[in-house]
Structure formats: structure tokens, C-alpha cells
Design an enzyme around this catalytic site. Sequence first.
Site, PDB file in Angstrom:
ATOM      1  N   ASP A 138       0.828  -1.208   0.000  1.00  0.00           N
ATOM      2  CA  ASP A 138       0.000   0.000   0.000  1.00  0.00           C
ATOM      3  C   ASP A 138       0.858   1.252   0.000  1.00  0.00           C
ATOM      4  OD1 ASP A 138      -2.687  -0.135  -0.310  1.00  0.00           O
ATOM      5  OD2 ASP A 138      -3.199   0.321   1.762  1.00  0.00           O
ATOM      6  N   ASP A 152      -9.355  -3.330   2.693  1.00  0.00           N
ATOM      7  CA  ASP A 152      -9.175  -2.906   4.080  1.00  0.00           C
ATOM      8  C   ASP A 152     -10.070  -3.685   5.031  1.00  0.00           C
ATOM      9  OD1 ASP A 152      -7.367  -0.959   3.257  1.00  0.00           O
ATOM     10  OD2 ASP A 152      -8.977   0.446   2.819  1.00  0.00           O
TER      11      ASP A 152
END
Length: 799
Positions: A581, A653
Site C-alpha cells: 500500500d 481494508d
Amino acid sequence: MKQPFESLVLSLVLGSALSKVPDAEIRINGNLFRGSYGNFGSRSSFDGLFLRETPSSNHLLCDDNSTMTYNSNDIVLVPRGNCSFESKMLRAHRMGSVGVIIYNTLESRYGGNDTDVEYPEDQIDYECANGQVQIENPDFSFDPPAYNGTKINSYMEMDSETTECQFSSDSVCDSRRCVLTEQPSERLYTACCAWDIHISMSEDSKLTVDTSHMVAIFTTMEQSEQLLPLLGSPVNIQARPYPRLNLSSILIWMLGTFVVGIASWYSAKEYRNTNRHLSNPPSSSRREVELPTRTTAGSAPVTEVRVQDESEQTNNDYEGTDEPLETHADTDNTGIATTVDEENRDNDTGDFSALEHDVPVSQEDPLEPVPEVQSATNLEDSRRASEEEENEPPATSEPQQSGSNNMPQQRNRINTRPHPPESDSLTLGMWHALFFVIFASLMLLLLFFFKFYTAITILYGIGCAGSIANLIFRPIYSRLPSCGGKFNIQTCLRTALCPSIRICGLYEITSLDILAALSAYTLCILWLVVWFTDSDPSSNPYYWIMQDIMGSCICILFLNLFRLNSIKVATVLLVAVFVYDIFFVFLTPYLFNGQSVMVTVATGGGPVETSEDHCEKYPGHDNCRSQQFLPMLLAIPRIGDYRGGSSLLGLGDIVLPGLLISFAARLDEAKRLVANHTNLRVGSLPRGGYFLWLLLAYAVGLFFANIAVVIMNRGQPALLYIVPAVLSTIAVAGWNEFKDLWKGPKVFLWADRLIYYSHTGTLVLEDDATAAESIEDDEEHEETVVRPIGDNASRREFT
């Protein structure tokens, strides 16, 4: 408009379309006017100002030789035209004022000089589709100047008594004004509806002066008609207020926490159902669990323990039949009689190595004799014989003792039972975790370079239909009530013209499946239609509600199909996606000319290259659709925010930290299952269980991601906050058994054996050599495994 981003991140998304939204408030004598700040100057609040007009000799503030002065608390109302917006503000500031309010005019749409006229441009200055009229022999001329607004404007305003702009009744001209479009031919003019919208005032590249202490605001022609009579009045200016922490941000936080919680809880349903199944047996079924007597510790092969019941039932449906447990060994009634010598049991470690000791079984039970147990090496012969003798009465015999390496040769009849359903889940190992990150990186780069976003959206919409059918429609249709006891919808569905279809002889599809699939695919196809046809689908309630349902179902299905059996794999996976990320969000701009790969992909290719005022005029244009994010996320439109947009949370997420939270939920249920139905010590759980603490850690991490969005006013990678929260929590909560958690809790093995037992009446035992093996060594533990030991033993698997 520059917009924040969202990828597999939590984000604040501003601007539901590319048009300019008024972001300044002007209050004069209790009247509220809205304008647009320029891309230069201050956005601070200014109180106690006074509205002033421009000098008659320098009406447009494009002349540097003006001698007029203003006070520092004056703000000048200036017409648009002839010079740049920023230069008007600088000249007003040199004359003493704090800034300018620039209003739109018709004459600013014309150019040229005293002899030549430059007419307005189509679509930029006017739109004939909104209103068009031919003006013949007008009472005005262009000599001189090129366009004299004082003489001509009254003819161009629809509300004027002398107007020449008399459009047809079906015309929609919001500005109530028109402009001339071309040089007249024989004094015949074509006039079309003029645009009068808010624009974003751009900077003047030739000027390098600090303008942070000045203010410039743009207003429309319509508002200028109300402002001009208020010259000399006190003025207060402030930025248009909006909630910094929007209610939608709180709702997306609650939704994300709820989805990861319910998905993780649902993934442990098999252990939970087995626990309930074994804890609530029907009183009509009496069952005994019998264990073999090992003559020499460590020398007997692993055995398979069969369960006899008085009814001699040969079928056992896990969901529909409850099975009582009565211990036949010298233990308390904990369920399965696996009595272990207390002196040789490890205390509170969850270690099952105590099974290496002799397991005594009472041979003096007055109720019925103890049937003999077959060795695993003779298991297939026993099964074959049991099938042949299925309809014969059971034969019993006294156990015979033999040498230390031999099991009794006589046997009881062994009931044949249906095998438990095969598990559809996949236990992820180290290579799976690494492959996932590599595959995600390659897919991200492919999307970045080849931009096949539409195909991904279509595949996602169609793929979600299966999860909706299984998790929503099929349970609903299977529970439809009967009507008056005479007509049952379920029966009707199952006995329709096509009650079932067997695909390739392997998978049976019922009418219930077909009806559930049709319902789900209909909803998902409608969702795709909205996505393709609506210029701003995110503002359509059906679109975003359906998208949240689709995303939630995908997360629940994912965590039910994929699971982890050790925190070592969880740590590798979460740390890898944490680095992934950060790299693709923050570091790739240094490699790809300032473009963040994650941001570009998540925003469907990034903002289109078009002007904001063009999209306000033509919102249906292909380049003016609201910024389309890839749909793999949860979205809730912002509430009470004039800028529009949505609060978003990527599915990554949810499911990636959810794998660890699912592990915790399964661990809690596995420990409860084994503790309730065996006398093995599995170690104590933290207060409330691992699942509760990890879910709380996830909620805290996601909350801080929301706070970071508010503080930084830009999207944040949520995993940046969630990963440290959940990993540190599992480490602290499980510190006393961290080694077992790291390698893989062995309680999963015994919980799986109890599930197998609840289906088949067979309990599989193993000695310390096998129990000491890590789950990691058998990550694909989809089936119950019998591992015989001894000189002549061999591994054998069966379902």
C-alpha cells in the site's frame, strides 16, 4: 477541481461532478450571496468590510494609472473583462483595498477593438439548444465601441421591456440573457442563450506576487443585479462551511467494522454449530464413546473410535440430527471420554501430547460390553465388512489381549455413516500470502497501463451476484412459510417443472437455486445499467446501497472461503500488503512522472482533462461523468456537505485484516468446542476472547484512519493504521501461548476431529509424535487425517 483519492484506502471524496461549486459566502445587510474563490488569494474570513465601486475612469480595473484610493477594509465590486482576474485583484490592492468581487457581464464575452468585433464562442459563451432567436433590424449598433453594454444589454436581457430575446416556450435559458453569435447579414442577427455560471478563476502566470493576504471572489450576472444597489454596505466574507468530520465518515467506520465482524463471526459457524449440536442432544438417542486400551505406551497404532447408539441409526445429518454424548470412560461428563493421566498432562498449555499415555477404559460397565476398535490399517476391511453386515444384528465379543504391537483381532459391527460434507475453504499458507501480493501488484500495473476499468466493473458486478444469491436470496426463499398449511412455496419450488438439474453428473441445481440466482443477477445487472447510464451514479441511492450490499456479501464469502491457521502467515500477509500500500500510493509518483499507481487505478484512470465550467454546462458529456472509482469498495454519500462526494472504504481494508480476525473467531470457537466436549486442556482465552479484542483493535485503527483523513484533508491508506493495531493486539492478548499461535494452534486439529465425529460417530486419535507436528506442515488440512504409527503403520487419509 483537484480531488482526493481512494484505492484500497479510506478516503474523503469531494465533488460529485467536475463542475465548479460556489465555496464562498458573502453577507450584506442580512442577504446571503454565494460566490467562488479563485485559485489565488486567501480563503480566510473577512469581517467589517465595505462594498465599493470602481472608478469611472478605470471601470474594469485594467489601467495602472488610476489615482483613486480605498481603505484597507474596502472590497471592490469589479466587472469581468479585458484583463486577468488576478491583475484586477492586485490593482485594487495597490489602491488600498483588501480584494475584489468580480461579477460576470455580457460585454466581457465580446472582444476586439473600436472597429472590429470578436463574437462569443459556441458552447463556451452560449448554447443555442437552450434558446435561439433571429433579431431583425435592431435599434442598436456597434459603432463605437465594439460592444457598448450600456446601449445593448437591455436588448439582450429577457426581463427587460426592450428585450429582443424572446425564445420559444420550450426553451430553457437559465441566465435569462442572450448574446449575438455572428456578424449580421443584412442587419439580421442570431442570438442564443448566454451561459452565466460560476467559474474557477485561474492564476495569471505572468504575476509572481504573494496574494495570500488578499481575496478574490467570482459571482454571476444574476447576483450582480442584487449587489450593485448595495454599494457602500457592510460586507462579511467567509468560506462556505461544511462538516469536517462528516456523519458519512462515522457511518462508513461503523459499516466497515460491522462487516468485518459479521464476516469473521460467520467464518467460525462450523465450530459453533458443532458445539451446539453436541451440547444439545435429543434424549431419545443414547450414544457412547469408547476408547481402546493401549497395552504399551507409544506402541499401539493410532485408532479410530466408533460410536454405538441404541437406535442403530445409519444416517446422521449434521444440521438435522443432534447426538448425545455419554462418557464410557472414567471421566466426568464432558463429552468424549479421552481420559488422560492428570500427572502427565501439561498444565494450561493447550498441548495435546498427553495422548501418548495409556488411555484406560472401564471394562466393567454393567450396561453393555465394550466393542472392540479396529486398527487404522484394517479400517477399510472393517468398513467393507460393515457394509455387508449392515442389516444384520451387531455381534459383540469380549476383547482379546495380544502383544504390544497387535490390536485385537475380533471386532464389533461398525455402523456405516455418511461422510461429512467436504469443506469448501482454503487454508492460506506462506506461499499463498506472497503470491497474493505479487498477483495484486501485477494486476495493479496492468490496470495502470492498459486501463480496462470497464471490464473489471462488469466482472465485479456479475461476480457479486453469486454471493448475493447464496447469502441473501437462497436463505430467504428456503424459509418462506406455507400458506394455510396447504400450499408450501418451498415444496412448489422443489417440485416445479424443472425441480433439479445435475451438471455433468456432479453438481445439482434446484429450482430454489435458479430463483435465487435470477433475483441476484437481476439486481446486479440493474446496478451495472445505472453505472453505465448515470452521469453521477454515486448520488443514486440504488447504486450506492446496492454497491454496499454487494461488497458486504463478497467480504463475508471471502472470509468463509479463505482462512489462516497461524499468525505467522497472517503477519507475513499483512506486513506485505502494508508495504504494498505504501509503495503504490506514496512512492510510485517518483517513478511515473508524479502519478500514483494506486490513486490512478482506484479513480478509474484519474481526473479527466476538461474544464470545470464545461462540465457544469454539459454534465452528461463523457468526460464530465463524476470521477468513477473502481467499485470494490463500500460507499456512503456525504451528508450535509455542499461539495457532495462520498466516504469510501476499500474491500481490501476489510478482508485482509479480516483474515486475522476470522482466525481469532475460529480459535475462540475451537477452544470452546474442545473444552466443552473433551477433557483436554486447551488453555484459557483472554477475557472476552481473541475475536472481541481484535475486532476492537480493527475499529480503533479504522477510527484513526478517519481522523487522519479529517486532519490531512486527503485520503489515507487505512491499512497504515489497521495493520499495526491488529498485529500488536494479537501479540499482547496471546502472549502466554504466542509460540502455539505463531506455528498454528493444535486445537484446530481436535476441533476438526470433533466436527468429523459429529458427522460420522468416529473420533480420530493420534499420539504425541503426530500432535507435536505444526499445522503449518499440513496447511491443506481440509480432511480428517488418521496417522497410524508403529513399524508397519502408514499414513492414511479418508473423508
